[in-house]
Write a protein that holds these residues in place. Structure first.
Motif, short mmCIF file in Angstrom:
data_model
loop_
_atom_site.label_atom_id
_atom_site.label_comp_id
_atom_site.label_asym_id
_atom_site.label_seq_id
_atom_site.Cartn_x
_atom_site.Cartn_y
_atom_site.Cartn_z
N PRO A 183 0.83 -1.21 0.00
CA PRO A 183 0.00 0.00 0.00
C PRO A 183 0.86 1.26 0.00
N ASN A 184 0.35 2.30 -0.61
CA ASN A 184 1.05 3.58 -0.63
C ASN A 184 0.73 4.32 0.66
N VAL A 185 1.76 4.47 1.51
CA VAL A 185 1.59 5.16 2.79
C VAL A 185 2.33 6.48 2.71
N GLU A 186 1.63 7.54 2.38
CA GLU A 186 2.26 8.83 2.13
C GLU A 186 3.08 9.34 3.31
N PRO A 187 2.62 9.16 4.57
CA PRO A 187 3.46 9.65 5.68
C PRO A 187 4.76 8.89 5.87
N ASP A 188 4.92 7.72 5.24
CA ASP A 188 6.13 6.92 5.41
C ASP A 188 7.23 7.48 4.53
N ILE A 189 8.05 8.35 5.11
CA ILE A 189 9.12 9.00 4.37
C ILE A 189 10.37 8.13 4.23
N PHE A 190 10.35 6.93 4.81
CA PHE A 190 11.49 6.02 4.70
C PHE A 190 11.29 5.00 3.58
N TYR A 191 10.19 4.28 3.60
CA TYR A 191 9.97 3.18 2.67
C TYR A 191 8.67 3.29 1.87
N GLY A 192 7.92 4.34 2.03
CA GLY A 192 6.72 4.51 1.25
C GLY A 192 5.65 3.46 1.49
N GLY A 193 5.74 2.77 2.63
CA GLY A 193 4.73 1.78 2.97
C GLY A 193 5.01 0.38 2.45
N ASP A 194 6.23 0.11 2.01
CA ASP A 194 6.59 -1.22 1.51
C ASP A 194 6.79 -2.16 2.70
N PRO A 195 5.89 -3.11 2.93
CA PRO A 195 6.03 -3.96 4.12
C PRO A 195 7.26 -4.85 4.09
N THR A 196 7.68 -5.28 2.88
CA THR A 196 8.87 -6.14 2.78
C THR A 196 10.11 -5.43 3.30
N LEU A 197 10.25 -4.16 2.96
CA LEU A 197 11.41 -3.40 3.41
C LEU A 197 11.36 -3.15 4.91
N TRP A 198 10.17 -2.88 5.42
CA TRP A 198 10.03 -2.68 6.87
C TRP A 198 10.33 -3.97 7.63
N ILE A 199 9.96 -5.11 7.07
CA ILE A 199 10.25 -6.38 7.73
C ILE A 199 11.76 -6.61 7.79
N GLU A 200 12.46 -6.36 6.70
CA GLU A 200 13.92 -6.52 6.71
C GLU A 200 14.56 -5.58 7.73
N ALA A 201 14.10 -4.33 7.78
CA ALA A 201 14.65 -3.37 8.75
C ALA A 201 14.39 -3.83 10.17
N ALA A 202 13.22 -4.40 10.42
CA ALA A 202 12.90 -4.89 11.76
C ALA A 202 13.83 -6.02 12.17
N TRP A 203 14.13 -6.92 11.25
CA TRP A 203 15.06 -8.01 11.57
C TRP A 203 16.47 -7.49 11.85
N THR A 204 16.91 -6.51 11.08
CA THR A 204 18.23 -5.94 11.35
C THR A 204 18.25 -5.21 12.68
N LEU A 205 17.15 -4.55 13.02
CA LEU A 205 17.07 -3.88 14.32
C LEU A 205 17.11 -4.91 15.45
N LYS A 206 16.43 -6.03 15.27
CA LYS A 206 16.52 -7.11 16.26
C LYS A 206 17.97 -7.57 16.40
N ALA A 207 18.65 -7.75 15.28
CA ALA A 207 20.04 -8.18 15.33
C ALA A 207 20.91 -7.15 16.04
N ARG A 208 20.65 -5.87 15.79
CA ARG A 208 21.42 -4.80 16.46
C ARG A 208 21.27 -4.91 17.97
N TYR A 209 20.05 -5.06 18.44
CA TYR A 209 19.83 -5.09 19.88
C TYR A 209 20.39 -6.37 20.51
N TYR A 210 20.35 -7.48 19.78
CA TYR A 210 20.98 -8.69 20.30
C TYR A 210 22.50 -8.51 20.41
N VAL A 211 23.09 -7.80 19.49
CA VAL A 211 24.52 -7.51 19.59
C VAL A 211 24.79 -6.65 20.81
#
Length: 469
Positions: A183-211
């Motif tokens: 979906p096109n999420v206009e307020p999303d200035i990072f990924y434009g509402g692309d859920p696949t990209l947000w999922i990848e970012a979430a996994w990397t953020l999980k990895a960051r905090y585990y580190v």
């Protein structure tokens, strides 16, 4: 803790909305604005702008000075560079995180909880902002924060906060996986509402905090699902228009009242990248000339190109970070042969020099692939003869130091490795000769200490946060 909602119309302009009980006949007052008058989707954009500020604002700049990347040359930044800091420096960050972001995100979650894309994005952003707060301050209010009925939220243990954020990110990933299409999420200035990209970012953020919490096996597992290409990295991309509030934050800083106050100068990071410095990281397989020019921040003026360029994208969660988490944690779980492919994949991307803007057209750069022999005693990455696996980890941490320039990576790594892995840590020098220890945290904001009866006695900057003790 005050219960306010903020919408950031720019990085410097706030509109504040009270959450207190409203008087009768409110509709008779056309000048009174309530949250009922606002599209809740707009609150997401405000929180995203706060997220940028949380990663490139005042405290991250101080952390970069304390990590040997930037130098404070005069005025306030010279004082802060020399480790002289008070609780006043934390006020804006504390306000941004709780009033400008967390309250807004909870409002989005309440009003749009049945919309999985808005819910999932708001959860990832909440984890990003609160994780930065826990990293900077240690124990912070979280479980009871942003609860309207609680005036004095408890300070939660730092490790508990990170565990809660891991659970929040799990929920976010599950929610985003349920999104149908893109979906096109206009307020999303990072990924434009692309859920696949947000999922990848979430996994990397999980990895960051585990580190950060030294759960390296869990970090390795999470990073396997993380940001898979440079194009999928999370950036804030400044808008190329006449509104100066939309500029890159470093450009804006140097184009305003802080000209001459802060920059790279001859910082430790610049020495590390300097091909002519005998202690630099350059050798037969690595030439950092172009990257050094790209990362140079001239304290005397704002420039159009490079890391502090007017419209230069500002990295938040990146492919480089994910690759280096994979390299470090795979090597920790096995040996350097397990981590080496991940490092070389990143070096292959660096060798394309797309990161270095137009500077790569005229300046040298080289990132040839490493082989195991490079980390053996006497190899180009092991002149001092330490164990080969440790030499590899040392190079990975050094690359994290450079790839995470201007972010919290260097400050977080220095504190994470100082006691347990000093042999692979980047040897950041103290900024002043009279100092006997490195800063370990920032000081709680006075507004929280004075208003919250549950606030602890604020520890000084030399006291390690609990996860680093």
């Amino acid at each position: 803790m005050k219960k306010l909602l903020y919408i950031f119309l720019s990085l410097t302009l706030l509109m504040t909305f009270g959450c207190e009980d409203l008087v009768d006949d409110i509709n008779d007052n056309p000048n009174k604005i309530t949250t009922d008058n606002i599209d809740p989707r707009l609150f997401l954009k405000g929180a995203l702008l706060v997220d940028v500020q949380m990663n490139y604002g005042h405290l991250p700049r101080i952390a970069s000075m304390w990590s040997g990347q930037l130098i404070g040359f005069q005025s306030l930044y010279k004082t802060l560079y020399e480790y002289n800091i008070t609780a006043a420096e934390s006020e804006a960050t504390w306000e941004d995180a709780y009033q400008g972001a967390l309250n807004q995100l909870r409002f989005v979650q309440e009003e749009l909880g049945d919309d999985p894309i808005y819910l999932g994005i708001s959860q990832v952003v909440e984890a990003h902002i609160v994780g930065n707060m826990a990293s900077l301050f240690g124990d912070i209010p979280y479980r009871e924060a942003a609860e309207p009925e609680i005036d004095d939220p408890m300070f939660d243990p730092q490790a508990q906060v990170f565990a809660d954020l891991q659970a929040l990110l799990d929920d976010a990933i599950q929610t985003l996986e349920s999104v149908d299409g893109s979906p096109n999420v206009e307020p999303d200035i990072f990924y434009g509402g692309d859920p696949t990209l947000w999922i990848e970012a979430a996994w990397t953020l999980k990895a960051r905090y585990y580190v950060l919490t030294k759960q390296y096996a869990e970090a390795l597992s999470a990073a396997q699902n993380g940001i898979s290409s440079p194009e999928n990295s999370m950036y804030y991309k400044p808008i190329d228009d006449s509104n100066q509030d939309n500029d890159n934050l470093f450009f804006k800083l140097l184009n305003g009242s802080r000209t001459g106050d802060i920059g790279t100068g001859n910082s430790f990071a610049m020495q590390l990248l300097d091909v002519d410095n005998p202690d630099s990281r350059n050798h037969a397989k690595t030439n950092e000339e172009a990257r050094k020019a790209y990362l140079t921040i001239d304290e005397s003026r704002a420039v159009e190109t490079g890391f502090a360029g007017r419209v230069e994208p500002m990295p938040l969660i990146t492919y480089a970070e994910n690759q280096l988490i994979l390299a470090e944690t795979a090597a920790r779980a096995g040996d350097l042969s397990d981590g080496l492919p991940y490092l070389n994949e990143l070096r292959a991307e660096l060798d394309e020099a797309s990161t270095f803007d137009v500077l790569a057209d005229t300046l040298a750069y080289s990132y040839e692939p490493f082989v195991a022999a490079d980390f053996a005693s006497g190899g180009i990455e092991n002149p001092d003869g330490i164990a080969a696996d440790r030499a590899f980890l040392r190079e990975v941490i050094e690359e994290r130091y450079v790839s995470g320039f201007g972010q919290l990576t260097a400050f977080n790594d220095a504190r994470r490795l100082r006691k347990s892995d000093q042999d692979i840590a980047v040897p950041i020098p103290l900024n002043i000769g009279s100092a006997t220890a490195y800063p370990e945290r920032f000081i709680y904001a006075n507004s929280e200490i004075n208003a919250n009866s549950n606030a602890p006695d604020p520890p000084g900057i030399l006291v390690p946060t609990p996860i680093n003790q």
